[in-house]
Design a protein around this motif. Structure first.
Motif, PDB file in Angstrom:
ATOM      1  N   SER A   1      -4.325   5.790   2.522  1.00 41.43           N
ATOM      2  CA  SER A   1      -3.127   5.447   3.300  1.00 41.43           C
ATOM      3  C   SER A   1      -2.623   6.693   4.009  1.00 41.43           C
ATOM      4  CB  SER A   1      -2.009   4.886   2.406  1.00 41.43           C
ATOM      5  OG  SER A   1      -1.376   5.924   1.688  1.00 41.43           O
TER       6      SER A   1
ATOM      7  N   ILE B   1       4.222   1.109  15.525  1.00 39.61           N
ATOM      8  CA  ILE B   1       3.513   2.207  14.836  1.00 39.61           C
ATOM      9  C   ILE B   1       3.496   3.437  15.731  1.00 39.61           C
ATOM     10  CG2 ILE B   1       1.310   2.965  13.829  1.00 39.61           C
ATOM     11  CD1 ILE B   1       2.538   0.688  12.231  1.00 39.61           C
TER      12      ILE B   1
ATOM     13  N   GLN C   1      -7.360   3.657  10.165  1.00 43.12           N
ATOM     14  CA  GLN C   1      -6.696   2.997  11.295  1.00 43.12           C
ATOM     15  C   GLN C   1      -5.908   4.016  12.123  1.00 43.12           C
ATOM     16  OE1 GLN C   1      -5.682  -0.123  12.676  1.00 43.12           O
ATOM     17  NE2 GLN C   1      -7.347  -1.268  11.728  1.00 43.12           N
ATOM     18  N   ALA C   2      -5.181   4.892  11.430  1.00 42.44           N
ATOM     19  CA  ALA C   2      -4.363   5.897  12.138  1.00 42.44           C
ATOM     20  C   ALA C   2      -5.251   6.918  12.847  1.00 42.44           C
ATOM     21  CB  ALA C   2      -3.426   6.581  11.149  1.00 42.44           C
TER      22      ALA C   2
ATOM     23  N   ASN D   1      -4.166  -4.354  14.266  1.00 44.86           N
ATOM     24  CA  ASN D   1      -3.442  -3.367  15.062  1.00 44.86           C
ATOM     25  C   ASN D   1      -3.781  -3.524  16.531  1.00 44.86           C
ATOM     26  OD1 ASN D   1      -3.947  -0.361  16.339  1.00 44.86           O
ATOM     27  ND2 ASN D   1      -2.010  -0.528  15.271  1.00 44.86           N
TER      28      ASN D   1
ATOM     29  N   VAL E   1      -7.868  -5.042  10.247  1.00 45.23           N
ATOM     30  CA  VAL E   1      -7.955  -4.075   9.144  1.00 45.23           C
ATOM     31  C   VAL E   1      -9.006  -4.638   8.182  1.00 45.23           C
ATOM     32  CG1 VAL E   1      -6.670  -2.934   7.281  1.00 45.23           C
ATOM     33  CG2 VAL E   1      -5.535  -3.438   9.465  1.00 45.23           C
TER      34      VAL E   1
ATOM     35  N   LEU F   1       0.851  -1.193   0.000  1.00 46.75           N
ATOM     36  CA  LEU F   1       0.000   0.000   0.000  1.00 46.75           C
ATOM     37  C   LEU F   1       0.885   1.240   0.000  1.00 46.75           C
ATOM     38  CD1 LEU F   1      -2.759   1.401   0.260  1.00 46.75           C
ATOM     39  CD2 LEU F   1      -2.542   1.144   2.749  1.00 46.75           C
TER      40      LEU F   1
ATOM     41  N   PHE G   1       1.728  -7.171   9.841  1.00 48.12           N
ATOM     42  CA  PHE G   1       1.646  -7.282   8.387  1.00 48.12           C
ATOM     43  C   PHE G   1       1.855  -8.732   7.967  1.00 48.12           C
ATOM     44  CE2 PHE G   1       2.466  -2.808   8.861  1.00 48.12           C
ATOM     45  CZ  PHE G   1       1.827  -2.221   7.778  1.00 48.12           C
TER      46      PHE G   1
ATOM     47  N   THR H   1       4.621   4.979   3.449  1.00 46.45           N
ATOM     48  CA  THR H   1       3.638   4.279   4.299  1.00 46.45           C
ATOM     49  C   THR H   1       4.337   3.297   5.246  1.00 46.45           C
ATOM     50  OG1 THR H   1       3.401   2.514   2.684  1.00 46.45           O
ATOM     51  CG2 THR H   1       1.799   4.330   2.544  1.00 46.45           C
ATOM     52  N   TYR H   2       3.585   2.859   6.220  1.00 42.93           N
ATOM     53  CA  TYR H   2       4.067   1.763   7.072  1.00 42.93           C
ATOM     54  C   TYR H   2       4.185   0.492   6.233  1.00 42.93           C
ATOM     55  CZ  TYR H   2       2.965   4.942  10.873  1.00 42.93           C
ATOM     56  OH  TYR H   2       2.927   6.037  11.705  1.00 42.93           O
ATOM     57  N   GLY H   3       3.287   0.369   5.262  1.00 45.17           N
ATOM     58  CA  GLY H   3       3.335  -0.802   4.377  1.00 45.17           C
ATOM     59  C   GLY H   3       4.661  -0.887   3.640  1.00 45.17           C
TER      60      GLY H   3
ATOM     61  N   PRO I   1      -1.646  -5.209   5.672  1.00 46.72           N
ATOM     62  CA  PRO I   1      -1.770  -5.008   7.120  1.00 46.72           C
ATOM     63  C   PRO I   1      -2.943  -5.846   7.628  1.00 46.72           C
ATOM     64  CG  PRO I   1      -2.697  -3.125   5.945  1.00 46.72           C
ATOM     65  CD  PRO I   1      -2.196  -4.074   4.894  1.00 46.72           C
TER      66      PRO I   1
ATOM     67  N   HIS J   1      -5.222   7.383   7.052  1.00 43.24           N
ATOM     68  CA  HIS J   1      -5.895   6.090   6.981  1.00 43.24           C
ATOM     69  C   HIS J   1      -6.794   5.962   8.212  1.00 43.24           C
ATOM     70  CE1 HIS J   1      -6.432   1.728   7.085  1.00 43.24           C
ATOM     71  NE2 HIS J   1      -6.127   1.734   5.803  1.00 43.24           N
TER      72      HIS J   1
END
Ligand SMILES: O=C(O)C(=O)C[C@]1(C(=O)O)C=C[C@@H](O)C=C1
Length: 309
Positions: A141, A95, A118-119, A52, A58, A4, A192, A9-11, A49, A116
């Motif tokens: 994202s 994270i 999630q964040a 979390n 997710v 992503l 992930f 990104t974290y991805g 992902p 995102h």
């Protein structure tokens, strides 16, 4: 290896860590605009992902993984390569979100925040305490939200994004960090998954913490399958998602006759192989109608291994 995107990104961090497990420097990292496009990308590897610490599963990842239940084995189109892919590895990425804005923006001027979902959820307490009037704008994202600030016509800097500090190495002249660590707790991780096509690519090299007890993932078509599954294996985790409307009435989504009425549900079950007689149990699971094996994690990377990348 599809992840992503865009960059930052974290991805992307997870993809770099996974790629380091392969003795193959030719693995390209391919940014995709959404989790669904990562999942359906024809690359040999995809990074998704899964869950979390603060926000749980997710949902876009779960829905894509479970969509295999709608794919008939003979499917030849878009879904053929997703069907041939299996989960092979996982990692838990620390994270830590930053509130990032265009240079010169003041905290008190911020009217909207993008990230995102999630964040946004992981930072809900921070947002309600420091920016209670700001509107929240979900983006595909975290890095896409940050990049969107650059093209914002409003140059008075009334918006901000929640994202990884990694974005600052890409746009040091344009963006600045207004606050570090917006997530509700310090020990916040996103897990992930790496999915690999079962052709071509070699298996990953074991991590130093090579997991002698891999875990296995299964998609279950309905709740009545939980009973036989849980009677033979040790579950580690169970995620549930509403079963999507059936796009193809010729293929059963497993619910017509199940009597689940208004709330038909699919399940992603993760089991441990430490249970006694695991081999038999695994065979037993595979032979159940309405159960699809999604793969196994062979070795999880430790935070120490991630830190040196
Ligand atoms: O947007 C990103 O940077 C992602 O990699 C996605 C994602 C997610 O889907 O959970 C990954 C980690 C964080 O929890 C926030 C967002």
């Amino acid at each position: 290896m599809a992840y992503l995107g865009p960059r930052g990104t974290y991805g992307e961090q997870a993809a770099r860590a996974f790629a380091s497990r392969y003795n193959d420097s030719s693995i390209d990292l391919i940014p995709c605009p959404s989790i669904s496009e990562v999942y359906s990308h024809p690359a040999d590897f995809v990074v998704l992902p899964l869950e979390n610490t603060l926000q749980g599963g997710v949902v876009e990842t779960l829905d894509n993984l479970l969509s295999i239940l709608l794919t008939p084995p003979s499917e030849s189109s878009r879904d053929a390569h997703t069907r041939r892919r299996k989960i092979v590895m996982d990692l838990a990425l620390p994270i830590r979100h930053c509130l990032v804005a265009k240079k010169g923006t003041k905290l008190e001027d911020i009217r909207w925040i993008r990230s995102h979902e999630q964040a946004l959820g992981q930072s809900a307490q921070f947002l309600s305490r420091h920016l209670p009037a700001a509107s929240l704008q979900p983006y595909p994202s975290t890095a896409r939200a940050a990049v969107s600030l650059l093209s914002e016509a409003d140059s008075s800097g009334r918006g901000a994004a929640l994202c990884s500090k990694a974005i600052m190495s890409l746009y040091p002249a344009e963006l600045e960090v207004l606050f570090e660590g917006t997530q509700a707790i310090e020990n916040n991780f996103t897990r992930f998954l790496l999915l690999q096509r079962d052709t071509h690519a070699p298996p990953p090299t074991p991590t130093s913490s090579h997991n002698s007890h891999p875990t296995h993932f299964y998609a279950l078509r309905n709740a009545s399958l939980l009973a036989p599954v849980l009677s033979v294996v040790k579950p580690i985790e169970i995620h549930s998602r509403p079963c999507p409307p059936n796009p193809n009435p010729h293929i059963s989504n497993g619910h017509k006759d199940e009597g689940e009425g208004l709330f038909p549900t699919w399940y992603l079950v993760e089991i441990s192989s430490v249970a006694q007689g695991e081999e038999d149990n695994d065979d037993g699971m595979r032979s159940l109608d309405g159960v699809v094996c999604l793969g196994s994690t062979a070795g999880r990377m430790t935070p120490e291994e991630l830190a040196v990348l």
